[in-house]
Motif scaffolding. Structure first.
Motif, PDB file in Angstrom:
ATOM      1  N   ASP A 188      15.305  46.297  35.062  1.00 31.41           N
ATOM      2  CA  ASP A 188      14.017  45.971  34.673  1.00 31.41           C
ATOM      3  C   ASP A 188      13.730  46.466  33.156  1.00 31.41           C
ATOM      4  OD1 ASP A 188      13.489  44.906  36.914  1.00 31.41           O
ATOM      5  OD2 ASP A 188      12.234  46.914  37.790  1.00 31.41           O
ATOM      6  N   ALA A 189      14.553  47.232  32.584  1.00 26.62           N
ATOM      7  CA  ALA A 189      14.445  47.955  31.256  1.00 26.62           C
ATOM      8  C   ALA A 189      14.831  46.785  30.249  1.00 26.62           C
ATOM      9  CB  ALA A 189      15.315  49.065  31.039  1.00 26.62           C
ATOM     10  N   ILE A 190      15.586  45.609  30.803  1.00 25.08           N
ATOM     11  CA  ILE A 190      15.908  44.569  29.768  1.00 25.08           C
ATOM     12  C   ILE A 190      14.615  43.724  29.478  1.00 25.08           C
ATOM     13  CG2 ILE A 190      17.636  42.843  29.100  1.00 25.08           C
ATOM     14  CD1 ILE A 190      18.857  45.777  29.349  1.00 25.08           C
ATOM     15  N   ALA A 191      14.445  43.878  28.189  1.00 23.41           N
ATOM     16  CA  ALA A 191      13.280  42.901  27.648  1.00 23.41           C
ATOM     17  C   ALA A 191      13.563  41.444  27.281  1.00 23.41           C
ATOM     18  CB  ALA A 191      12.462  43.443  26.431  1.00 23.41           C
ATOM     19  N   TYR A 192      14.894  41.006  27.088  1.00 21.28           N
ATOM     20  CA  TYR A 192      15.476  39.800  26.910  1.00 21.28           C
ATOM     21  C   TYR A 192      16.894  39.663  27.051  1.00 21.28           C
ATOM     22  CZ  TYR A 192      16.884  36.183  23.752  1.00 21.28           C
ATOM     23  OH  TYR A 192      17.810  34.722  23.140  1.00 21.28           O
ATOM     24  N   VAL A 193      17.280  38.630  27.411  1.00 25.00           N
ATOM     25  CA  VAL A 193      18.757  38.505  27.510  1.00 25.00           C
ATOM     26  C   VAL A 193      19.099  36.918  26.682  1.00 25.00           C
ATOM     27  CG1 VAL A 193      20.765  37.539  28.866  1.00 25.00           C
ATOM     28  CG2 VAL A 193      19.019  39.086  29.709  1.00 25.00           C
ATOM     29  N   ASN A 194      19.953  37.187  25.592  1.00 22.94           N
ATOM     30  CA  ASN A 194      20.566  36.167  24.930  1.00 22.94           C
ATOM     31  C   ASN A 194      21.699  35.565  25.965  1.00 22.94           C
ATOM     32  OD1 ASN A 194      22.747  34.849  23.170  1.00 22.94           O
ATOM     33  ND2 ASN A 194      20.724  34.805  21.783  1.00 22.94           N
ATOM     34  N   LEU A 195      21.559  34.423  26.590  1.00 24.53           N
ATOM     35  CA  LEU A 195      22.531  33.849  27.368  1.00 24.53           C
ATOM     36  C   LEU A 195      23.765  33.286  26.554  1.00 24.53           C
ATOM     37  CD1 LEU A 195      19.940  31.732  29.404  1.00 24.53           C
ATOM     38  CD2 LEU A 195      20.972  33.793  30.513  1.00 24.53           C
ATOM     39  N   HIS A 196      24.536  33.242  27.304  1.00 22.29           N
ATOM     40  CA  HIS A 196      25.904  32.571  26.605  1.00 22.29           C
ATOM     41  C   HIS A 196      25.781  31.038  26.584  1.00 22.29           C
ATOM     42  CE1 HIS A 196      30.000  32.145  25.238  1.00 22.29           C
ATOM     43  NE2 HIS A 196      30.373  31.452  26.399  1.00 22.29           N
ATOM     44  N   GLY A 197      25.133  30.465  27.550  1.00 17.56           N
ATOM     45  CA  GLY A 197      24.426  29.182  27.715  1.00 17.56           C
ATOM     46  C   GLY A 197      25.155  28.121  26.878  1.00 17.56           C
ATOM     47  N   THR A 198      26.452  27.502  27.190  1.00 18.36           N
ATOM     48  CA  THR A 198      27.271  26.902  26.582  1.00 18.36           C
ATOM     49  C   THR A 198      26.641  25.284  26.776  1.00 18.36           C
ATOM     50  OG1 THR A 198      28.680  26.595  28.045  1.00 18.36           O
ATOM     51  CG2 THR A 198      29.083  28.262  26.385  1.00 18.36           C
ATOM     52  N   ALA A 199      25.851  25.039  27.756  1.00 24.99           N
ATOM     53  CA  ALA A 199      25.459  23.599  28.375  1.00 24.99           C
ATOM     54  C   ALA A 199      26.512  22.889  28.941  1.00 24.99           C
ATOM     55  CB  ALA A 199      24.913  22.886  27.039  1.00 24.99           C
ATOM     56  N   THR A 200      27.709  23.507  29.171  1.00 25.52           N
ATOM     57  CA  THR A 200      28.731  22.958  30.095  1.00 25.52           C
ATOM     58  C   THR A 200      27.969  23.003  31.605  1.00 25.52           C
ATOM     59  OG1 THR A 200      29.783  24.764  30.543  1.00 25.52           O
ATOM     60  CG2 THR A 200      30.396  23.406  28.782  1.00 25.52           C
ATOM     61  N   PRO A 201      28.523  21.786  32.343  1.00 28.05           N
ATOM     62  CA  PRO A 201      28.166  22.170  33.896  1.00 28.05           C
ATOM     63  C   PRO A 201      28.372  23.511  34.439  1.00 28.05           C
ATOM     64  CG  PRO A 201      28.774  20.020  33.476  1.00 28.05           C
ATOM     65  CD  PRO A 201      28.995  20.736  32.203  1.00 28.05           C
ATOM     66  N   LEU A 202      29.622  23.887  34.237  1.00 30.91           N
ATOM     67  CA  LEU A 202      30.460  25.006  35.057  1.00 30.91           C
ATOM     68  C   LEU A 202      29.759  26.191  34.559  1.00 30.91           C
ATOM     69  CD1 LEU A 202      33.926  23.966  35.803  1.00 30.91           C
ATOM     70  CD2 LEU A 202      31.728  23.750  37.486  1.00 30.91           C
ATOM     71  N   ASN A 203      29.642  26.552  33.337  1.00 36.35           N
ATOM     72  CA  ASN A 203      29.301  27.595  32.685  1.00 36.35           C
ATOM     73  C   ASN A 203      27.869  27.930  32.888  1.00 36.35           C
ATOM     74  OD1 ASN A 203      29.698  29.940  30.685  1.00 36.35           O
ATOM     75  ND2 ASN A 203      27.768  29.319  29.979  1.00 36.35           N
TER      76      ASN A 203
ATOM     77  N   SER B 243      17.028  33.003  26.884  1.00 30.17           N
ATOM     78  CA  SER B 243      17.354  31.913  26.165  1.00 30.17           C
ATOM     79  C   SER B 243      18.877  31.712  25.638  1.00 30.17           C
ATOM     80  CB  SER B 243      16.346  31.630  24.826  1.00 30.17           C
ATOM     81  OG  SER B 243      16.766  32.589  24.043  1.00 30.17           O
ATOM     82  N   SER B 244      19.284  30.363  25.520  1.00 33.33           N
ATOM     83  CA  SER B 244      20.588  30.005  24.802  1.00 33.33           C
ATOM     84  C   SER B 244      20.145  29.757  23.473  1.00 33.33           C
ATOM     85  CB  SER B 244      21.408  29.232  25.712  1.00 33.33           C
ATOM     86  OG  SER B 244      22.363  28.707  24.701  1.00 33.33           O
ATOM     87  N   THR B 245      20.799  30.320  22.362  1.00 31.43           N
ATOM     88  CA  THR B 245      20.573  29.902  21.070  1.00 31.43           C
ATOM     89  C   THR B 245      21.352  28.806  20.665  1.00 31.43           C
ATOM     90  OG1 THR B 245      21.617  32.089  20.189  1.00 31.43           O
ATOM     91  CG2 THR B 245      19.358  32.089  20.474  1.00 31.43           C
ATOM     92  N   LYS B 246      22.116  28.397  21.346  1.00 31.52           N
ATOM     93  CA  LYS B 246      23.406  27.485  21.067  1.00 31.52           C
ATOM     94  C   LYS B 246      23.035  26.074  20.667  1.00 31.52           C
ATOM     95  CE  LYS B 246      27.492  29.791  23.067  1.00 31.52           C
ATOM     96  NZ  LYS B 246      26.610  31.278  23.295  1.00 31.52           N
ATOM     97  N   ALA B 247      21.643  25.690  21.073  1.00 28.78           N
ATOM     98  CA  ALA B 247      21.063  24.298  20.560  1.00 28.78           C
ATOM     99  C   ALA B 247      20.676  24.329  19.231  1.00 28.78           C
ATOM    100  CB  ALA B 247      19.848  24.134  21.578  1.00 28.78           C
ATOM    101  N   MET B 248      20.657  25.783  18.874  1.00 24.29           N
ATOM    102  CA  MET B 248      20.211  25.758  17.350  1.00 24.29           C
ATOM    103  C   MET B 248      21.277  25.835  16.421  1.00 24.29           C
ATOM    104  SD  MET B 248      16.850  28.468  17.230  1.00 24.29           S
ATOM    105  CE  MET B 248      17.196  29.544  18.671  1.00 24.29           C
ATOM    106  N   THR B 249      22.524  26.472  16.912  1.00 27.17           N
ATOM    107  CA  THR B 249      23.609  26.677  15.928  1.00 27.17           C
ATOM    108  C   THR B 249      24.824  26.034  16.413  1.00 27.17           C
ATOM    109  OG1 THR B 249      24.220  28.598  17.378  1.00 27.17           O
ATOM    110  CG2 THR B 249      22.726  29.167  15.738  1.00 27.17           C
ATOM    111  N   GLY B 250      24.774  25.410  17.699  1.00 21.80           N
ATOM    112  CA  GLY B 250      26.255  24.952  17.986  1.00 21.80           C
ATOM    113  C   GLY B 250      26.776  26.268  18.586  1.00 21.80           C
ATOM    114  N   HIS B 251      28.088  26.353  19.431  1.00 22.34           N
ATOM    115  CA  HIS B 251      28.809  27.087  19.901  1.00 22.34           C
ATOM    116  C   HIS B 251      29.801  27.702  19.050  1.00 22.34           C
ATOM    117  CE1 HIS B 251      31.129  29.887  22.361  1.00 22.34           C
ATOM    118  NE2 HIS B 251      31.377  29.063  23.489  1.00 22.34           N
ATOM    119  N   MET B 252      29.430  28.998  18.347  1.00 26.73           N
ATOM    120  CA  MET B 252      30.150  29.185  17.249  1.00 26.73           C
ATOM    121  C   MET B 252      31.502  29.976  17.519  1.00 26.73           C
ATOM    122  SD  MET B 252      27.038  30.564  14.812  1.00 26.73           S
ATOM    123  CE  MET B 252      26.130  31.517  16.273  1.00 26.73           C
ATOM    124  N   LEU B 253      32.054  29.778  19.069  1.00 28.04           N
ATOM    125  CA  LEU B 253      33.492  30.145  19.435  1.00 28.04           C
ATOM    126  C   LEU B 253      33.713  31.748  19.256  1.00 28.04           C
ATOM    127  CD1 LEU B 253      35.299  26.902  18.426  1.00 28.04           C
ATOM    128  CD2 LEU B 253      33.983  27.305  20.330  1.00 28.04           C
TER     129      LEU B 253
END
Length: 398
Positions: free
Chosen positions: A276-291, A310-320
């Motif tokens: 409950d102490a976490i205010a936000y999670v940056n998801l790995h969120g690669t947009a592959t079905p399995l991940n 949120s996943s920020t990868k739609a803004m940057t791509g997956h920077m590996l």
């Protein structure tokens, strides 16, 4: 009692822009300015990628053997925190500052260009040196360019590389082997990586669409971020790290998300925080079905549907190999009032069509804010091939 470590400064360049202010502006606005179509990366096929548009200066003559695009990215972000590093050198000495950086592609793109020249001309181009593409080149170049003589090495654990550097550097400092550390990472677009993901049928046919019912794969990007990790108080504090390796499969994640979930639980335990102490999670969120399916399950099991994410990868791509470091920079920019006075959260960009097979997550849109608090904690996930999982918790500092 654990000694506090602070992330005292940050340098960053991503497809969103170059420098803290430019990246923050694009991040909170939900910009996709850096997602562009390229025709030179895959044979007979255009592909959308997250590309850095700004020009990058060549490395100075003394470092010509390291002059890859990857190291140019690192040079750019190091320049942004040069004053903080010089201050640390004056306090600790150049042998007491470690350099721990992450990458996966290193300078392979420059090696690819050199090989094409060799096949055409029968000779390697004069500027090419094999050290440009060595995995260890990144930390070696950074340490030498900064005049640092302490421990320096590169971590290459696929997409968790530049997140794991925080845990490694903290261990060195706690063991008395360093007093501070330069941490982060860089990765660069290259044909080998794009063709590898294409052979796995893991590339999106357009732009990635994380957690959507219509998601069809990743968008690859490039970027770099670097930080000074220090005991001196700063705007952001390193609160917790969690590392696991589930080794489920060479490329596919454990569908139950057990390793990912355990990494987050370990990070919370390390930070002495509850979910409950976490205010936000940056998801790995690669947009592959399995991940996305695995991560949604792990998040829901631990946080339910409460935590904004949120996943920020739609803004940057997956920077590996640079993804973990750059997304840690996104947390740093979010937590720091100097770069985020409105307390905005990075938005989740997608088509808005949830997958009914996934647990419901609190995916935030543009303009979402987090409440003011003297102590705010946020978490970032980074998951790599082979089951290398890293969860990182940063919090407001000082």
């Amino acid at each position: 009692m654990k000694s506090a470590l602070f992330v005292t400064d940050c340098g960053v360049v991503t497809p969103l822009g170059r420098g803290k202010q430019a990246v923050a502006q694009g991040l909170f606005a939900g910009s996709q300015r850096g997602i562009v179509a390229r025709e030179d990366l895959l044979p007979a096929r255009a592909v959308e990628v997250g590309a850095i548009q700004e020009s990058l200066a060549p490395l100075p003559g003394a470092f010509a053997v390291y002059d890859s695009r990857n190291n140019r990215l690192m040079q750019a972000v190091l320049a942004e925190i040069a004053a903080a590093i010089e201050n640390a050198k004056s306090r600790y000495g150049r042998d007491r500052i470690a350099v721990i950086l992450g990458t996966s592609t290193s300078g392979i793109a420059d090696g690819e260009d050199a090989l094409m020249d060799y096949r055409r001309d029968g000779a390697w181009p004069p500027r090419f040196d094999y050290r440009m593409q060595e995995t260890g080149s990144l930390a070696e170049f950074a340490a030498r360019s900064l005049g640092l003589t302490g421990l320096a090495y590169t971590i290459a654990t696929a997409c968790s590389s530049s997140a794991k550097v925080f845990a490694s550097a903290r261990r060195l400092i706690r063991a008395g082997l360093a007093d501070a550390a330069v941490v982060g990472g860089a990765d660069t677009l290259c044909r080998m990586t794009l063709n590898g993901f294409a052979s796995l049928e893991a590339l999106s046919k357009g732009r990635c669409n994380p957690f959507s019912a219509h998601r069809d794969g990743i968008t690859v990007g490039e970027g770099a971020a670097v930080f000074l990790l220090d005991r001196e108080p700063g705007p952001v504090r390193l609160l917790g790290v969690g590392e696991t390796s589930d080794a489920h499969h060479a490329t596919a994640p454990d569908p139950e998300g057990r390793g990912a979930g355990q990494a987050m639980r370990e990070a919370l335990e390390d930070a002495e925080l509850g979910p409950d102490a976490i205010a936000y999670v940056n998801l790995h969120g690669t947009a592959t079905p399995l991940n996305d399916a695995m991560e949604a399950k792990a998040i829901a099991d631990l946080f339910g549907s409460r935590v904004p994410c949120s996943s920020t990868k739609a803004m940057t791509g997956h920077m590996l190999g640079a993804a973990g470091g750059c997304e840690a920079a996104f947390l740093w920019l979010t937590l720091n009032p100097q770069t985020n006075s409105e307390r905005l959260l990075p938005p989740h960009l997608w088509d808005g069509v949830p997958d009914p097979a996934l647990p419901t997550l609190n995916l935030v849109g543009r303009g979402t804010t987090f409440p003011p608090s003297p102590q705010t904690a946020m978490l970032s996930n980074s998951f790599g091939f082979g089951g290398s999982n890293m969860a990182l918790i940063l919090g407001s500092g000082r």
